[in-house]
Motif scaffolding. Structure first.
Motif, PDB file in Angstrom:
ATOM      1  N   SER A  88     148.625  49.073  -4.651  1.00  0.00           N
ATOM      2  CA  SER A  88     148.302  48.186  -5.775  1.00  0.00           C
ATOM      3  C   SER A  88     148.490  46.728  -5.364  1.00  0.00           C
ATOM      4  N   ALA A  89     149.257  46.505  -4.292  1.00  0.00           N
ATOM      5  CA  ALA A  89     149.651  45.142  -3.917  1.00  0.00           C
ATOM      6  C   ALA A  89     148.620  44.483  -3.018  1.00  0.00           C
ATOM      7  N   GLN A 108     142.428  49.031  -2.558  1.00  0.00           N
ATOM      8  CA  GLN A 108     143.199  48.581  -3.723  1.00  0.00           C
ATOM      9  C   GLN A 108     143.240  49.692  -4.777  1.00  0.00           C
ATOM     10  N   LYS A 109     144.437  49.964  -5.306  1.00  0.00           N
ATOM     11  CA  LYS A 109     144.540  50.911  -6.424  1.00  0.00           C
ATOM     12  C   LYS A 109     144.057  50.227  -7.691  1.00  0.00           C
TER      13      LYS A 109
END
Lengths: 132, 284
Positions: A88-89, A108-109
């Protein structure tokens, strides 16, 4: 030797989320992968050494040892193993940092099935190239 | 922009109460906005013009509007190509439920589109009641949070603009909490508190797994949801030259939140109500 295009790839996934690991395992198994799971970066480093996976999918924010540190160690001890970051980061800074450190991709999540499929194709190509 | 800003605007203005909103939010998922409403929203036709047309179904409306020369083929095609968002679904629910007619909706569309600041910001600012130094940081977060609830959980919500004070008996049922820290050039801890039923519903919707209790997977699902939303917020902050890092998600049970610059927001959804907690430091 079995053709790389057809053989089952051994993929190490490292993420502290049980849900993420469950969903990702199901998708990777559909893509003809054998999956090993690590809950944090420390386990990922250990399993990388023990299991010699064909590729690693690594989260960044994890307990004990985070993904950046794990990426650094894995690149040092197994430079031939392709690593894909799945996190996610995904700030531009993290993306550049991990790609410079040798990750082959950054997802990317929340991810899509297509992104995972492409990442596995990349890993398969690398493995095929290394096996030639 | 996915958020149901019309609903938020109507709650902010006191034109609908949170209790009135809940059943309408439950209806939204099944609503397929019809062409007459879309024509009104896009200002192709006004409420007076719609009075003279067959608005019972999209098909009949299209034929009627073409025959009467009120819409061109191009306009009709444009309406068919529209991707209806939550606001239009909500408006259709208002229309179908007899809460508003085309004339009232026309006025409300015009009013909420001009609303400044936007309805999410207004709700956060009102709930903060002047106690928060940087309400914009929290309002931007809530905009993304609400969009994410729609995008990942198919759950439109509204923020209660009244300050949320935790009732004395709030923790008499189990209340589950998750949080995650964002730190760096901006500092924010975001999280939620929900009673068992609402927590399970949210976790089940995010994970798309069947859930009957708050187990490891349910907690993990909500932690991962926050992790994803907060990651997206970090990217948004990076676009404003603010570098931030994400902490590890945490969870707890029955802890009254404490934290500097703390804002509690009551959130209303079709599945019930829960609270979002925003603070400058860890609150549990």
């Amino acid at each position: 030797m079995e053709n790389t295009e057809n053989r089952k790839l051994k993929i190490l996934i490292s993420d502290d989320s049980k849900l993420l690991r469950k969903k990702l395992r199901a998708e990777l198994e559909e893509l003809n992968c054998e999956v090993i799971e690590a809950e944090n970066g420390k386990e990922a480093i250990m399993l990388d050494l023990q299991e010699h996976p064909d590729g690693v999918i690594l989260d960044i924010v994890m307990p004990e040892v985070g993904g950046i540190e794990a990426l650094q160690v894995i690149r040092e001890v197994s430079p031939e193993i392709p690593v894909v970051m799945l996190s996610s980061a995904g700030t531009p800074q993290k993306l550049m940092q991990t790609l410079k450190m040798g990750a082959i991709d950054f997802i990317q999540k929340p991810y899509t099935g297509d992104q995972i499929k492409k990442a596995i194709e990349q890993i398969r190509k690398r493995v095929a190239r290394d096996e030639q | 922009m996915n958020s149901n800003y019309l609903a938020q605007y109507l709650v902010n203005e006191g034109k609908l109460t949170p209790a009135e909103i809940k059943p309408l939010l439950a209806d939204i998922a099944d609503k397929d906005p019809q062409l007459p409403l879309m024509a009104l929203k896009l200002r192709m036709l006004d409420a007076d013009a719609l009075k003279g047309l067959d608005t019972a179904s999209s098909g009949d409306f299209g034929k009627d509007a073409l025959q009467k020369g009120l819409l061109s083929h191009d306009q009709l095609q444009k309406l068919h190509r529209q991707m209806p968002g939550e606001t239009l679904r909500f408006a259709q629910a208002l229309l179908d439920g007899g809460r508003m007619d085309f004339g009232e909706l026309q006025s409300e569309f015009a009013a909420y589109e001009k609303a400044s600041p936007d309805p999410v910001y207004s709700a956060v600012e009102k709930a903060a009641a002047g106690q928060i130094d940087d309400p914009e940081l929290y309002a931007d977060y809530m905009t993304l949070f609400m969009d994410s609830l729609v995008g990942f959980l198919h759950t439109p919500v509204v923020i209660d603009p009244e300050p949320f004070v935790i009732p004395n008996d709030y923790f008499s049922d189990n209340v589950y909490e998750v949080s995650q820290r964002i730190e760096g050039d901006a500092n924010l801890v975001s999280g939620m508190m929900a009673k068992e039923k609402e927590f399970i519903s949210l976790a089940a919707r995010y994970s798309q797994e069947e859930m009957n209790e708050v187990d490891d997977l349910a907690v993990d699902s909500m932690e991962e949801f926050f992790n994803v939303v907060n990651g997206l917020y970090c990217i948004q902050l990076a676009g404003k030259n603010k570098e931030t890092e994400l902490g590890l998600p945490r969870w707890n049970k029955n802890i009254a939140p404490r934290g500097d610059q703390q804002l509690l927001l009551k959130i209303h959804a079709d599945l019930g109500s829960f609270a979002v907690v925003l603070a400058a430091d860890e609150f549990m």
